[in-house]
Design a protein around this motif. Structure first.
Motif, PDB file in Angstrom:
ATOM      1  N   LEU A  10     113.908  40.889  94.528  1.00 30.49           N
ATOM      2  CA  LEU A  10     115.074  40.837  93.628  1.00 30.49           C
ATOM      3  C   LEU A  10     116.161  41.768  94.156  1.00 30.49           C
ATOM      4  O   LEU A  10     115.867  42.721  94.887  1.00 30.49           O
ATOM      5  CB  LEU A  10     114.674  41.275  92.219  1.00 30.49           C
ATOM      6  CG  LEU A  10     113.656  40.380  91.505  1.00 30.49           C
ATOM      7  CD1 LEU A  10     113.226  41.023  90.192  1.00 30.49           C
ATOM      8  CD2 LEU A  10     114.222  38.989  91.271  1.00 30.49           C
ATOM      9  N   ARG A  18     109.196  41.497  86.434  1.00 31.55           N
ATOM     10  CA  ARG A  18     109.953  41.274  87.685  1.00 31.55           C
ATOM     11  C   ARG A  18     109.551  39.952  88.324  1.00 31.55           C
ATOM     12  O   ARG A  18     110.389  39.211  88.821  1.00 31.55           O
ATOM     13  CB  ARG A  18     109.665  42.390  88.681  1.00 31.55           C
ATOM     14  CG  ARG A  18     110.525  43.600  88.456  1.00 31.55           C
ATOM     15  CD  ARG A  18     110.197  44.656  89.478  1.00 31.55           C
ATOM     16  NE  ARG A  18     110.065  45.914  88.773  1.00 31.55           N
ATOM     17  CZ  ARG A  18     109.606  47.034  89.298  1.00 31.55           C
ATOM     18  NH1 ARG A  18     109.213  47.060  90.558  1.00 31.55           N
ATOM     19  NH2 ARG A  18     109.547  48.124  88.599  1.00 31.55           N
ATOM     20  N   GLN A  19     108.232  39.686  88.309  1.00 36.15           N
ATOM     21  CA  GLN A  19     107.794  38.457  88.953  1.00 36.15           C
ATOM     22  C   GLN A  19     108.276  37.237  88.171  1.00 36.15           C
ATOM     23  O   GLN A  19     108.610  36.216  88.761  1.00 36.15           O
ATOM     24  CB  GLN A  19     106.263  38.456  89.119  1.00 36.15           C
ATOM     25  CG  GLN A  19     105.732  37.448  90.120  1.00 36.15           C
ATOM     26  CD  GLN A  19     106.408  37.507  91.475  1.00 36.15           C
ATOM     27  OE1 GLN A  19     107.589  37.181  91.619  1.00 36.15           O
ATOM     28  NE2 GLN A  19     105.662  37.914  92.491  1.00 36.15           N
ATOM     29  N   ARG A  20     108.376  37.364  86.844  1.00 36.11           N
ATOM     30  CA  ARG A  20     108.919  36.247  86.054  1.00 36.11           C
ATOM     31  C   ARG A  20     110.395  36.018  86.401  1.00 36.11           C
ATOM     32  O   ARG A  20     110.843  34.870  86.478  1.00 36.11           O
ATOM     33  CB  ARG A  20     108.751  36.534  84.556  1.00 36.11           C
ATOM     34  CG  ARG A  20     107.369  36.078  84.079  1.00 36.11           C
ATOM     35  CD  ARG A  20     106.779  36.969  83.039  1.00 36.11           C
ATOM     36  NE  ARG A  20     107.472  36.971  81.762  1.00 36.11           N
ATOM     37  CZ  ARG A  20     107.219  37.845  80.780  1.00 36.11           C
ATOM     38  NH1 ARG A  20     106.291  38.765  80.952  1.00 36.11           N
ATOM     39  NH2 ARG A  20     107.881  37.785  79.659  1.00 36.11           N
ATOM     40  N   ASN A  66     106.484  40.474  96.861  1.00 41.98           N
ATOM     41  CA  ASN A  66     107.241  41.696  96.546  1.00 41.98           C
ATOM     42  C   ASN A  66     108.530  41.409  95.771  1.00 41.98           C
ATOM     43  O   ASN A  66     109.461  42.194  95.805  1.00 41.98           O
ATOM     44  CB  ASN A  66     107.551  42.448  97.833  1.00 41.98           C
ATOM     45  CG  ASN A  66     108.296  41.573  98.824  1.00 41.98           C
ATOM     46  OD1 ASN A  66     108.644  40.424  98.493  1.00 41.98           O
ATOM     47  ND2 ASN A  66     108.562  42.070 100.010  1.00 41.98           N
ATOM     48  N   TYR A  67     108.590  40.251  95.079  1.00 42.08           N
ATOM     49  CA  TYR A  67     109.681  39.853  94.178  1.00 42.08           C
ATOM     50  C   TYR A  67     111.004  39.591  94.899  1.00 42.08           C
ATOM     51  O   TYR A  67     111.679  38.619  94.625  1.00 42.08           O
ATOM     52  CB  TYR A  67     109.941  40.866  93.059  1.00 42.08           C
ATOM     53  CG  TYR A  67     108.701  41.526  92.508  1.00 42.08           C
ATOM     54  CD1 TYR A  67     107.672  40.752  91.973  1.00 42.08           C
ATOM     55  CD2 TYR A  67     108.546  42.900  92.532  1.00 42.08           C
ATOM     56  CE1 TYR A  67     106.524  41.339  91.480  1.00 42.08           C
ATOM     57  CE2 TYR A  67     107.404  43.497  92.026  1.00 42.08           C
ATOM     58  CZ  TYR A  67     106.397  42.711  91.510  1.00 42.08           C
ATOM     59  OH  TYR A  67     105.276  43.305  91.040  1.00 42.08           O
ATOM     60  N   ALA A 123     111.746  36.668  89.291  1.00 36.46           N
ATOM     61  CA  ALA A 123     111.758  36.058  90.636  1.00 36.46           C
ATOM     62  C   ALA A 123     111.467  34.561  90.545  1.00 36.46           C
ATOM     63  O   ALA A 123     112.071  33.746  91.253  1.00 36.46           O
ATOM     64  CB  ALA A 123     110.731  36.757  91.532  1.00 36.46           C
ATOM     65  N   PRO A 182     102.031  35.447  94.852  1.00 41.89           N
ATOM     66  CA  PRO A 182     103.013  36.061  93.950  1.00 41.89           C
ATOM     67  C   PRO A 182     102.418  37.097  93.003  1.00 41.89           C
ATOM     68  O   PRO A 182     103.154  37.902  92.455  1.00 41.89           O
ATOM     69  CB  PRO A 182     103.559  34.865  93.159  1.00 41.89           C
ATOM     70  CG  PRO A 182     102.460  33.859  93.183  1.00 41.89           C
ATOM     71  CD  PRO A 182     101.811  34.020  94.532  1.00 41.89           C
ATOM     72  N   PRO A 210     116.222  45.359  87.749  1.00 41.23           N
ATOM     73  CA  PRO A 210     114.805  45.159  88.085  1.00 41.23           C
ATOM     74  C   PRO A 210     113.963  46.432  87.935  1.00 41.23           C
ATOM     75  O   PRO A 210     112.816  46.366  87.489  1.00 41.23           O
ATOM     76  CB  PRO A 210     114.855  44.685  89.546  1.00 41.23           C
ATOM     77  CG  PRO A 210     116.156  43.978  89.639  1.00 41.23           C
ATOM     78  CD  PRO A 210     117.111  44.745  88.753  1.00 41.23           C
ATOM     79  N   VAL A 232     108.901  32.106  96.217  1.00 37.67           N
ATOM     80  CA  VAL A 232     108.662  33.338  95.456  1.00 37.67           C
ATOM     81  C   VAL A 232     107.700  34.179  96.280  1.00 37.67           C
ATOM     82  O   VAL A 232     106.623  33.712  96.645  1.00 37.67           O
ATOM     83  CB  VAL A 232     108.051  33.033  94.080  1.00 37.67           C
ATOM     84  CG1 VAL A 232     107.696  34.322  93.347  1.00 37.67           C
ATOM     85  CG2 VAL A 232     108.995  32.184  93.245  1.00 37.67           C
TER      86      VAL A 232
END
Ligand code: ATP
Length: 358
Positions: free
Chosen positions: A87, A140-142, A84-85, A144, A161, A132, A81
């Motif tokens: 995604l 977003r981080q969740r 910057n994600y 990722a 992260p 996203p 992870v």
């Protein structure tokens, strides 16, 4: 000891720069293990070698009994992870999480079940169709994290992260990461330069300096018994005093002489020699300020002091005080009656509050 991941004498040099300089670490199954250190100490390079994005110049990486040193990234049971994600912007939350399983050509029912499970875990079931760009940074981080966990890697690598999130959200996400870890039980390796993050999240932490590991311990072990002044100064605030060993006392205590302060009773290790120069570390919150000369317990140290400044921080207040030629930092809960700037008082602390670090 259950050594799930062994990092054995790993080196990575870039020209003359020793980015990772002989690192050996044993990581246990299911733990949250942090690599903590200042910018440039080599933590990301070490993480990239675990992911397979960098090759060690020397050393081995053994994961669950398998030598993964020469395996390409896609053949390692490891996901990462990033800050910057990373995604896919054109895919929905649902499709982002499903991506790895689709590539692996898993059956449709399995993909659906796994994605639904992940969405429930990160509490974004209602956002499955969003792109996203329609999510907050924390959301977003969740996603990722869910995407990296959906194919059940043996190891999850997290490279700063939370660095892109603001303070409040970062604290919230730390709790969330712990909750996710409690559900999946995957071994997490967490890279950060933020000591607060590492202390609150990790089971154990390796503090790194210039490509080397300075110390490995639990958050409490590192904070209360740092092995070097680098670790003491990097984890939390610390006062340092240079002294000379006068005599060993019982219970791991030592009498040391500090220029301008006289004799103090501190805590040290058995190998110290009489006459040896030492550096003593005292945490600001282990120093007590009083107006009157305190009644001391056995071995407790007391020094006359002058309060130079007091700063109020809400739950606590910090004072800068002068003892002889030394300036020291004191932190006290704000409920306590604080001495005013430019007044005289006493500073006292127990021998266990002052530790020899170098
Ligand atoms: P940060 O928190 O700033 O990312 P870090 O502790 O993760 O720091 P690394 O990214 O591992 O540090 O870098 C360690 C050192 O190696 C740094 O001095 C960096 O400039 C250097 N370095 C990293 N990758 C390369 C590369 N591909 N080529 C040359 N030097 C590199």
């Amino acid at each position: 000891m259950n050594d799930f991941l062994s990092i054995e004498k790993v080196f990575r040099h870039f020209g003359p720069l020793r980015a990772v300089d002989g690192v050996t670490l044993q990581i246990r199954q299911g733990e949250i293990f942090s690599l903590l250190g200042p910018s440039g100490c080599g933590k990301t390079t070490l993480l990239k070698m675990l992911a397979g994005f960098e090759k060690p110049d020397a050393g081995r990486l053994i994961l669950n009994g398998q030598d993964i040193t020469d395996l390409p990234p896609e053949r390692r049971p490891v996901n990462t992870v990033f800050q910057n994600y990373a995604l896919f912007p054109h895919l929905s939350v649902w499709e982002n999480i499903a991506f790895g399983l689709r590539i692996a050509r898993r059956p449709k029912v399995e993909i659906t079940a796994a994605v639904e499970r992940m969405l429930a875990m990160i509490q974004l079931g209602d956002h499955a169709k969003k792109k996203p760009a329609q999510l907050s940074g924390g959301q977003r981080q969740r996603v990722a994290i869910a995407r990296a966990l959906v194919n059940e890697p043996k190891l999850l690598l997290l490279d700063e992260p939370l660095a892109a999130l603001d303070l409040k959200l970062r604290q919230h996400m730390l709790a969330e990461l712990q909750a996710i870890h409690a559900q999946v039980g995957t071994t997490f390796i967490y890279v950060t330069h933020d000591q607060g993050e590492a202390l609150s999240l990790s089971h154990r932490i390796a503090v790194m300096e210039a490509g080397k590991v300075s110390q490995v311990d639990s958050p409490r072990g590192l904070y209360e018994a740092p092995a070097t002044s680098f670790v003491a100064g990097f984890i939390g605030d610390a006062n340092f005093l240079e002294g000379r060993v006068e005599e060993p006392l019982s219970h791991g205590r030592l009498r040391v002489t500090v220029a301008g302060l006289g004799r103090l009773v501190v805590t040290g290790h058995a190998t110290l020699l009489v006459g040896q120069t030492v550096r003593v570390m005292v945490r600001p919150e282990r120093l007590h300020l009083t107006q009157e000369r305190p009644v001391l317990t056995a071995g407790e140290n007391a020094l006359p002091t002058r309060i130079e400044s007091v700063t109020y921080f809400g739950p606590h207040a910090k004072a800068q005080v002068r003892c002889g030629p030394h300036t020291l930092h004191v932190q006290q809960p704000s409920g306590k009656t604080l001495l005013a700037t430019d007044t005289e008082g006493w500073l006292h602390f127990e021998p266990e509050a002052a530790r020899v670090v170098d």
